[in-house]
Design an enzyme around this catalytic site. Structure first.
Site, PDB file in Angstrom:
ATOM      1  N   GLY A   1       2.830   2.507  10.873  1.00  0.00           N
ATOM      2  CA  GLY A   1       3.267   3.485  10.567  1.00  0.00           C
ATOM      3  C   GLY A   1       4.373   4.390  12.128  1.00  0.00           C
ATOM      4  O   GLY A   1       5.387   5.092  12.299  1.00  0.00           O
TER       5      GLY A   1
ATOM      6  N   GLU B   1      -5.039  -4.737  10.632  1.00  0.00           N
ATOM      7  CA  GLU B   1      -4.159  -3.918  10.872  1.00  0.00           C
ATOM      8  C   GLU B   1      -4.534  -3.293  12.901  1.00  0.00           C
ATOM      9  O   GLU B   1      -5.457  -2.133  12.637  1.00  0.00           O
ATOM     10  CB  GLU B   1      -4.838  -2.538   9.853  1.00  0.00           C
TER      11      GLU B   1
ATOM     12  N   LYS C   1       0.708   4.321  -0.543  1.00  0.00           N
ATOM     13  CA  LYS C   1      -0.011   5.627  -0.021  1.00  0.00           C
ATOM     14  C   LYS C   1      -0.134   6.385  -0.823  1.00  0.00           C
ATOM     15  O   LYS C   1      -0.022   6.826  -2.038  1.00  0.00           O
ATOM     16  CB  LYS C   1       0.111   5.756   1.636  1.00  0.00           C
TER      17      LYS C   1
ATOM     18  N   ASN D   1       0.676  -1.118  -0.045  1.00  0.00           N
ATOM     19  CA  ASN D   1       0.546   0.268   0.003  1.00  0.00           C
ATOM     20  C   ASN D   1       0.903   1.282  -0.149  1.00  0.00           C
ATOM     21  O   ASN D   1       1.466   2.013   0.811  1.00  0.00           O
ATOM     22  CB  ASN D   1      -1.063   0.425   1.131  1.00  0.00           C
TER      23      ASN D   1
ATOM     24  N   GLU E   1      -6.799   4.538   7.789  1.00  0.00           N
ATOM     25  CA  GLU E   1      -6.230   6.220   7.189  1.00  0.00           C
ATOM     26  C   GLU E   1      -8.193   6.388   7.149  1.00  0.00           C
ATOM     27  O   GLU E   1      -8.243   7.797   6.915  1.00  0.00           O
ATOM     28  CB  GLU E   1      -5.294   5.953   6.918  1.00  0.00           C
TER      29      GLU E   1
ATOM     30  N   HIS F   1      -9.297   1.259   4.987  1.00  0.00           N
ATOM     31  CA  HIS F   1      -7.984   0.975   5.244  1.00  0.00           C
ATOM     32  C   HIS F   1      -8.555   1.722   6.859  1.00  0.00           C
ATOM     33  O   HIS F   1      -9.021   3.253   6.729  1.00  0.00           O
ATOM     34  CB  HIS F   1      -7.474   1.438   5.028  1.00  0.00           C
TER      35      HIS F   1
ATOM     36  N   SER G   1       3.379  -2.334  10.363  1.00  0.00           N
ATOM     37  CA  SER G   1       5.343  -2.482  10.485  1.00  0.00           C
ATOM     38  C   SER G   1       5.781  -3.540   9.650  1.00  0.00           C
ATOM     39  O   SER G   1       6.075  -4.349  10.932  1.00  0.00           O
ATOM     40  CB  SER G   1       5.616  -1.696  11.944  1.00  0.00           C
TER      41      SER G   1
END
Length: 250
Positions: free
Chosen positions: A173, A167, A11, A9, A97, A95, A212
């Site tokens: 991150g 996730e 992003k 991904n 985010e 996702h 991660s």
């Protein structure tokens, strides 16, 4: 046996030339890989160029989002057939985010999943808890709701096509990673819930771990029974590190 899937991904990273250069380098490095499916999800602007660059290789191209309507007055959105036309075979949906910054809900995830499946795209549906939710001991409650509401009302055939990505939001991150045992515990729970919804489809679908994932920890994660691959962020942005993830078993 479920064939592992390593998905990158990207992003909001890489211009079109940068994206093409990366795939050009990567495809030579992993040309001999047949036992792992490979997926890259760039920004919308780079999809078509990467689909051309990856043509005839073992690299699949996907999108990072989708809209559930076929066309209309939805400024800034991308229709399912546009993604297919650009060369996508997969699409990431829900996702963390998107949930955190753009108001994605279990209801909109469900609409997007159905729209993707209707046009032949494979949805990679993201679920996961925040740090506050984990510390409040509601991880399983949150994830069960995300699975049951985000993936409800699918046909038997469609239920077998879905990919789920776990996730833990607190590990995205941050450099923190769920331990292999923590990840396996949640993956097994997701498979159990999905089995209650769609019976045998639960044994067939792939459940990826995201948070991660790096060359240093991928092998231990992939040893776990219910972890079928990775949804990778930063480590997918460089050809060498993504090659190492794709070749985790070598």
């Amino acid at each position: 046996m479920r064939k592992p899937l390593m998905a990158g991904n990207w992003k909001m990273n890489k211009t079109i030339p940068e994206a093409v250069a990366m795939v050009s380098e990567l495809k030579g490095k992993i040309a001999d890989v047949k036992d792992v499916d490979v997926l890259i999800c760039p920004t919308f602007t780079a999809i078509s160029a990467l689909a051309n660059e990856a043509k005839g290789t073992n690299i699949n191209i996907g999108a990072q989002d989708i809209f559930w309507e076929a066309k209309g007055a939805y400024t800034g959105e991308i229709a399912p057939n546009m993604l297919v036309d650009a060369g996508c075979t997969y699409v990431i949906i829900g996702h963390s985010e998107r949930r955190q910054y753009f108001g994605e809900t279990n209801e909109t995830v469900n609409k997007k999943v159905k729209a993707a499946l209707a046009i032949g795209l494979i949805p990679v549906v993201c679920v996961g808890e925040t740090l506050q939710e984990r510390e409040s001991d509601v991880t399983f409650k949150v994830i069960e709701a995300q699975v049951r509401e985000g993936l409800k009302d699918l046909s038997k055939e469609d239920a077998e096509k879905v990919v789920i990505a776990y996730e833990p939001v607190w590990a995205i991150g941050t450099g923190k990673t769920a331990t292999p045992d923590q990840a396996q515990e949640v993956h097994a729970f997701i498979r159990k819930v999905y089995g209650e919804m769609y019976c045998c489809a639960a044994d067939k679908i792939r459940i990826l771990y995201g948070g991660s994932v790096k060359p240093e920890n991928v092998s231990e994660l992939m040893k776990k029974e219910d972890i079928d691959g990775g949804l990778v962020g930063g480590a997918s942005l460089k050809a060498d590190s993504f090659e190492a993830l794709v070749k985790f078993s070598k």
